[in-house]
Design a protein around this motif. Structure first.
Motif, PDB file in Angstrom:
ATOM      1  N   ASP A 145       0.825  -1.214   0.000  1.00 27.14           N
ATOM      2  CA  ASP A 145       0.000   0.000   0.000  1.00 27.14           C
ATOM      3  C   ASP A 145       0.857   1.261   0.000  1.00 27.14           C
ATOM      4  O   ASP A 145       0.319   2.368   0.026  1.00 27.14           O
ATOM      5  CB  ASP A 145      -1.041   0.004   1.138  1.00 27.14           C
ATOM      6  CG  ASP A 145      -0.432  -0.021   2.523  1.00 27.14           C
ATOM      7  OD1 ASP A 145       0.800  -0.044   2.632  1.00 27.14           O
ATOM      8  OD2 ASP A 145      -1.208  -0.027   3.506  1.00 27.14           O
ATOM      9  N   ARG A 146       2.177   1.106  -0.004  1.00 26.09           N
ATOM     10  CA  ARG A 146       3.058   2.267  -0.119  1.00 26.09           C
ATOM     11  C   ARG A 146       3.984   2.089  -1.310  1.00 26.09           C
ATOM     12  O   ARG A 146       4.394   0.964  -1.614  1.00 26.09           O
ATOM     13  CB  ARG A 146       3.958   2.394   1.110  1.00 26.09           C
ATOM     14  CG  ARG A 146       3.284   2.910   2.337  1.00 26.09           C
ATOM     15  CD  ARG A 146       4.369   3.329   3.305  1.00 26.09           C
ATOM     16  NE  ARG A 146       3.917   3.263   4.684  1.00 26.09           N
ATOM     17  CZ  ARG A 146       4.734   3.402   5.716  1.00 26.09           C
ATOM     18  NH1 ARG A 146       6.035   3.589   5.516  1.00 26.09           N
ATOM     19  NH2 ARG A 146       4.275   3.350   6.943  1.00 26.09           N
ATOM     20  N   LEU A 147       4.335   3.208  -1.898  1.00 21.02           N
ATOM     21  CA  LEU A 147       5.200   3.198  -3.090  1.00 21.02           C
ATOM     22  C   LEU A 147       6.104   4.412  -3.052  1.00 21.02           C
ATOM     23  O   LEU A 147       5.642   5.526  -2.789  1.00 21.02           O
ATOM     24  CB  LEU A 147       4.296   3.283  -4.331  1.00 21.02           C
ATOM     25  CG  LEU A 147       4.942   3.576  -5.679  1.00 21.02           C
ATOM     26  CD1 LEU A 147       5.705   2.347  -6.189  1.00 21.02           C
ATOM     27  CD2 LEU A 147       3.862   3.961  -6.713  1.00 21.02           C
ATOM     28  N   VAL A 148       7.403   4.200  -3.268  1.00 20.20           N
ATOM     29  CA  VAL A 148       8.293   5.341  -3.524  1.00 20.20           C
ATOM     30  C   VAL A 148       9.131   5.013  -4.758  1.00 20.20           C
ATOM     31  O   VAL A 148       9.326   3.842  -5.087  1.00 20.20           O
ATOM     32  CB  VAL A 148       9.232   5.668  -2.328  1.00 20.20           C
ATOM     33  CG1 VAL A 148       8.454   6.196  -1.132  1.00 20.20           C
ATOM     34  CG2 VAL A 148      10.090   4.483  -1.926  1.00 20.20           C
ATOM     35  N   TYR A 149       9.600   6.051  -5.435  1.00 17.56           N
ATOM     36  CA  TYR A 149      10.521   5.880  -6.551  1.00 17.56           C
ATOM     37  C   TYR A 149      11.906   6.331  -6.093  1.00 17.56           C
ATOM     38  O   TYR A 149      12.037   7.080  -5.124  1.00 17.56           O
ATOM     39  CB  TYR A 149      10.071   6.733  -7.747  1.00 17.56           C
ATOM     40  CG  TYR A 149       9.085   6.034  -8.666  1.00 17.56           C
ATOM     41  CD1 TYR A 149       7.773   5.801  -8.261  1.00 17.56           C
ATOM     42  CD2 TYR A 149       9.472   5.606  -9.938  1.00 17.56           C
ATOM     43  CE1 TYR A 149       6.867   5.163  -9.104  1.00 17.56           C
ATOM     44  CE2 TYR A 149       8.571   4.979 -10.795  1.00 17.56           C
ATOM     45  CZ  TYR A 149       7.276   4.747 -10.370  1.00 17.56           C
ATOM     46  OH  TYR A 149       6.389   4.115 -11.199  1.00 17.56           O
ATOM     47  N   PHE A 150      12.922   5.909  -6.816  1.00 21.00           N
ATOM     48  CA  PHE A 150      14.267   6.390  -6.509  1.00 21.00           C
ATOM     49  C   PHE A 150      15.195   6.112  -7.685  1.00 21.00           C
ATOM     50  O   PHE A 150      14.859   5.326  -8.585  1.00 21.00           O
ATOM     51  CB  PHE A 150      14.812   5.712  -5.223  1.00 21.00           C
ATOM     52  CG  PHE A 150      15.026   4.219  -5.326  1.00 21.00           C
ATOM     53  CD1 PHE A 150      16.255   3.671  -5.673  1.00 21.00           C
ATOM     54  CD2 PHE A 150      13.972   3.330  -5.076  1.00 21.00           C
ATOM     55  CE1 PHE A 150      16.448   2.297  -5.762  1.00 21.00           C
ATOM     56  CE2 PHE A 150      14.154   1.959  -5.167  1.00 21.00           C
ATOM     57  CZ  PHE A 150      15.401   1.432  -5.502  1.00 21.00           C
TER      58      PHE A 150
END
Ligand SMILES: CC(=O)N[C@H]1[C@@H](OP(=O)(O)O)O[C@H](CO)[C@@H](O)[C@@H]1O
Ligand SMILES: [Mg+2]
Length: 593
Positions: free
Chosen positions: A320-325
Motif C-alpha cells: 500500500d506504499r510506493l516510492v521511486y528512486f
C-alpha cells in the motif's frame, strides 16, 4: 434457538468442547435477545480457546500490530467485530491480516469498512476494549452491551459477510483461521477467504462488492491494466520519449506486492518491468521495501551500481506504499528519493492540466458555479518544498494529523481530492458527483466534438478514476498511474524529480517515560502540553534559515518523533538534535536516534 443457530453451536461445540464451568457464564446474557443468547454459547467456547495472553493492544493508526505469536486471540476478537460491523451496516466488510512494513515475525489485523476505506473511527474504542478484555465474561459482556447500544440487528435475514485476506507472512495462515472462527461465531456470519492479497486489493474488492460491481482478483487486474492502456492510448503524438521507455526496476520488499506485480505485468504490453525482491529467496522487509528506502535513503538489497540512472520503485510489505528512486553514481549506496510528496505533485499537475483542457471551452458563467474543487491533503511530514510547489500551482493544500484515515476523510470532501503521506501512502479520490458530471460531459462531447482535446481530457480523467484505487492507497495502481503520466509528459524520472528540490530534513525518535504526555494541536504542528516546550522549540527553530520542526507521539511505536527541516543537511541534523534534547529535558531521560 433456531435451527441454523443450533447447527452453528453444535459445529463449534464439536471443535471446541467447553471447559469445566462454562455454564456459569450464561447468566450474563439473560437480558439480551434470544439470538445472542444462543450464539453466545458458541462464542464463549471459542473465546476460551482464543484467550488473550496478557499484552495491552491499541487499534492505533493502522489496526492491531504485535509479535505474531500473541495475536491469535486478538485476531479472533477482530473477527467478531468484523461480523458485527457487517450486521450493523448490512454490507460486506474486509479483514486483512498484515503488519505491512514491520519485521517478518510480527503480524497484525485491520478492518475495511463497506466503502473499502478504514474501519470507522467511532468503532475503534470498541475494538480496543474487546482486544484487551481480560476474560471471556468481560468480553462477552462488552459484546452484548455494544450490540444493544448500536442496535445491531441479529435477527434479520442478513447474517453478515466478511472477506478475509492475508499477506505472505508465515504466521498468516493460522491467524486467518482464528479470524474465521471469530467471524462465524456471531450468528453464523460468512467468512469468505480470498487468500494472499495486497491490502489495497482487499479494500478494492470490499468496495466493488458493495457497489454491486465485479470484484474478483482478476477483475482488479483487468481494471488496472485496461485503464492504464486507455491512458497510454491517448498520449499525444510525439510525447512519449526515449527517457521514459526504459526498464522500470521494482523492489517488491520480498512481500505480496512483488508476487502480484508479476501477474499484473503479463497484462501490460506497454511497460517493461523487472521485479526484484519478489520473495523467492529473501526475507520480508529485511533491507528492502518502501519504508526502508524512504527512511534510510539507501538502495535496497539487489540494487546497486549497474542500476545508476535507471528508474526504480519500491513497494512496502503489503503493497500500500510506493516510492521511486534512482541509484546515485558515487557508489556509496545512497539514492535520490522520489517520495509520496513528489507523486502527489505529479498527479496534481496532470489532473490540473486535464481539467484546464476540459474547461477551456466552457462558458465563463457556468464555470464560476461548476468549478471543479481540487484539494491536496498532506501531513506535517510533507517536505516544505512540496507544499510551496503545490501552492504555486494554485492548488488548495490542507493538513491533517498523521495516518491515512485522516487524510482520506479530508480528501473525500473535494471533487478531486489527492492525498499522500511523504512515505508513499496515498491515492486520488473522485467524488460521485464529479464522476457523474464527467460522464455527462463525455457523452455531450462525443456527440458534438468527438476526438477533440476536450473529450480526450475528460476520458483521461475517467481512466485515472478507474486506475487509481478509490478505496485506499495502492502501490500497484499508483505505480501504473506514475508510469502513464511520465509517458504522457515524456518525462524521465530525473525531470520528474526536478519539479522542486526537497529541503534537507531529519527524523529522530526519542524514548520517553510517557509519550501520552505530549498533546498536539493544529494537525500536530503545535505542542500544547507539556507547557513551555513549544516556546523552546520555536526558539531553537528560529536560529535556522528555513527552519521548521515539530514533535508528536507516534501512533505505532512507543516513542516521540522529531521532524526537522532546514536549508542545509547539517542544519536539519543540528535542529533535530537540539529539539530531541528538549524532549529529553521536558519528558524525562531517554535516548534518541
Ligand atoms: C512518520 C511516519 O512515517 N509515520 C507513519 C507511522 O505512524 P506513526 O504514528 O508516526 O508511528 O505509521 C503509520 C501507519 O503505517 C503511517 O500512516 C504514518 O505515516
Ligand atoms: Mg503498508
Amino acid at each position: 434457538m433456531n435451527e441454523e443457530q443450533r447447527s452453528i453451536f453444535l459445529e463449534a461445540f464439536s471443535r471446541f468442547p467447553p471447559p469445566q464451568g462454562t455454564d456459569q457464564v450464561l447468566d450474563i446474557q439473560t437480558s439480551t435477545s434470544t439470538q445472542l443468547i444462543s450464539s453466545s454459547i458458541s462464542i464463549m467456547i471459542l473465546i476460551l480457546r482464543f484467550h488473550l495472553k496478557g499484552a495491552k493492544l491499541s487499534y492505533g493508526t493502522a489496526g492491531f500490530r504485535a509479535e505474531a505469536s500473541i495475536l491469535q486471540s486478538t485476531v479472533f476478537r477482530v473477527g467478531i467485530l468484523a461480523a458485527l460491523r457487517s450486521l450493523k451496516t448490512q454490507s460486506v466488510i474486509g479483514l486483512m491480516i498484515t503488519a505491512s512494513h514491520n519485521k517478518v515475525s510480527d503480524n497484525g489485523v485491520k478492518v475495511a469498512d463497506p466503502s473499502g476505506g478504514m474501519l470507522t473511527q467511532e468503532w475503534e474504542p470498541f475494538a480496543d476494549s474487546i482486544a484487551n478484555a481480560p476474560d471471556p465474561h468481560h468480553l462477552l459482556q462488552l459484546i452484548v452491551e455494544f450490540v444493544n447500544k448500536e442496535n445491531i440487528p441479529l435477527e434479520g435475514t442478513w447474517r453478515g459477510e466478511v472477506l478475509l485476506a492475508r499477506d505472505t507472512r508465515p504466521s498468516g495462515e493460522s491467524l486467518l483461521e482464528a479470524a474465521k472462527q471469530g467471524i462465524s461465531s456471531i450468528v453464523g456470519a460468512s467468512a469468505i477467504v480470498m487468500g494472499v492479497l495486497t491490502t489495497p486489493q482487499l479494500h478494492w474488492m470490499v468496495r466493488a462488492k458493495n457497489k454491486g460491481m465485479k470484484a474478483s482478483e482478476l477483475d482488479y487486474f483487468e481494471q488496472l491494466s485496461s485503464s492504464f492502456r486507455c491512458l497510454v492510448d491517448m498520449i499525444p503524438q510525439g510525447s512519449a520519449n526515449k527517457y521514459v521507455s526504459g526498464k522500470l526496476l521494482v523492489d517488491g520488499a520480498n512481500g505480496v506486492g512483488g508476487e502480484k506485480l508479476e501477474v499484473l505485468k503479463k497484462l501490460l504490453i506497454d511497460l517493461d518491468i523487472e521485479t526484484r525482491n519478489s520473495g523467492k529467496d529473501g526475507v520480508l522487509n529485511e533491507g528492502v521495501g518502501a519504508d526502508y528506502v524512504q527512511k534510510e535513503k539507501v538502495v535496497p538489497c539487489r540494487f546497486g551500481p549497474p542500476d545508476v540512472g535507471t528508474r526504480c520503485a519500491s513497494l512496502d510489505g503489503d503493497a500500500d506504499r510506493l516510492v521511486y528512486f534512482t541509484v546515485l553514481s558515487n557508489n556509496d549506496g545512497r539514492i535520490n528519493l522520489v517520495d509520496g510528496d513528489k507523486m502527489l505533485s505529479l498527479f496534481a499537475l496532470f489532473i490540473n492540466e486535464q481539467l484546464s483542457i476540459l474547461n477551456k471551452a466552457k462558458d465563463e458563467n457556468i464555470d464560476k458555479d461548476n468549478k471543479t474543487r481540487v484539494g491536496v491533503v498532506q501531513t506535517a511530514y510533507a517536505n516544505g518544498a512540496s507544499t510551496d510547489f503545490l501552492k504555486q500551482l494554485g492548488i488548495e493544500v490542507v493538513f491533517t494529523p498523521t495516518g491515512v484515515k485522516y487524510l482520506h476523510e479530508k480528501a473525500a470532501e473535494y471533487d478531486i481530492g489527492i492525498y499522500f503521506e511523504a512515505n508513499g501512502h496515498g491515492t486520488v479520490l473522485f467524488s460521485e458527483n464529479f464522476l457523474c458530471w464527467l460522464e455527462g460531459r463525455i457523452s455531450e462531447l462525443s456527440s458534438t466534438t468527438k476526438g477533440s482535446e476536450e473529450q480526450k481530457a475528460a476520458l483521461r480523467l475517467l481512466a485515472v478514476s478507474q486506475l487509481i484505487n478509490q478505496a485506499v492507497g495502492d502501490a500497484l495502481s499508483g505505480l501504473l498511474l506514475v508510469e502513464a503520466i511520465l509517458q504522457h509528459m515524456g518525462w524521465s524520472i530525473q525531470k520528474w524529480s526536478n519539479l522542486y528540490h526537497d529541503l534537507p530534513s531529519r527524523q529522530l525518535k526519542v524514548k520517553v517515560v510517557d509519550r501520552t504526555a505530549v498533546v498536539t494541536a493544529n494537525a500536530e504542528t503545535l505542542v500544547v502540553r507539556p507547557l513551555g516546550i513549544q516556546e523552546a522549540i520555536n526558539a531553537e527553530t528560529a536560529k535556522y534559515d528555513r527552519g521548521r520542526c515539530f514533535i508528536r507521539p507516534s501512533g505505532t511505536e512507543d516513542v516521540i518523533r522529531v521532524y526537522a527541516e532546514a536549508s542545509t543537511q547539517e542544519a536539519a541534523e543540528s535542529l533535530s538534535s537540539s529539539v530531541a534534547r528538549l524532549v529529553d529535558q521536558f519528558l524525562g531521560f531517554g535516548s534518541h536516534r
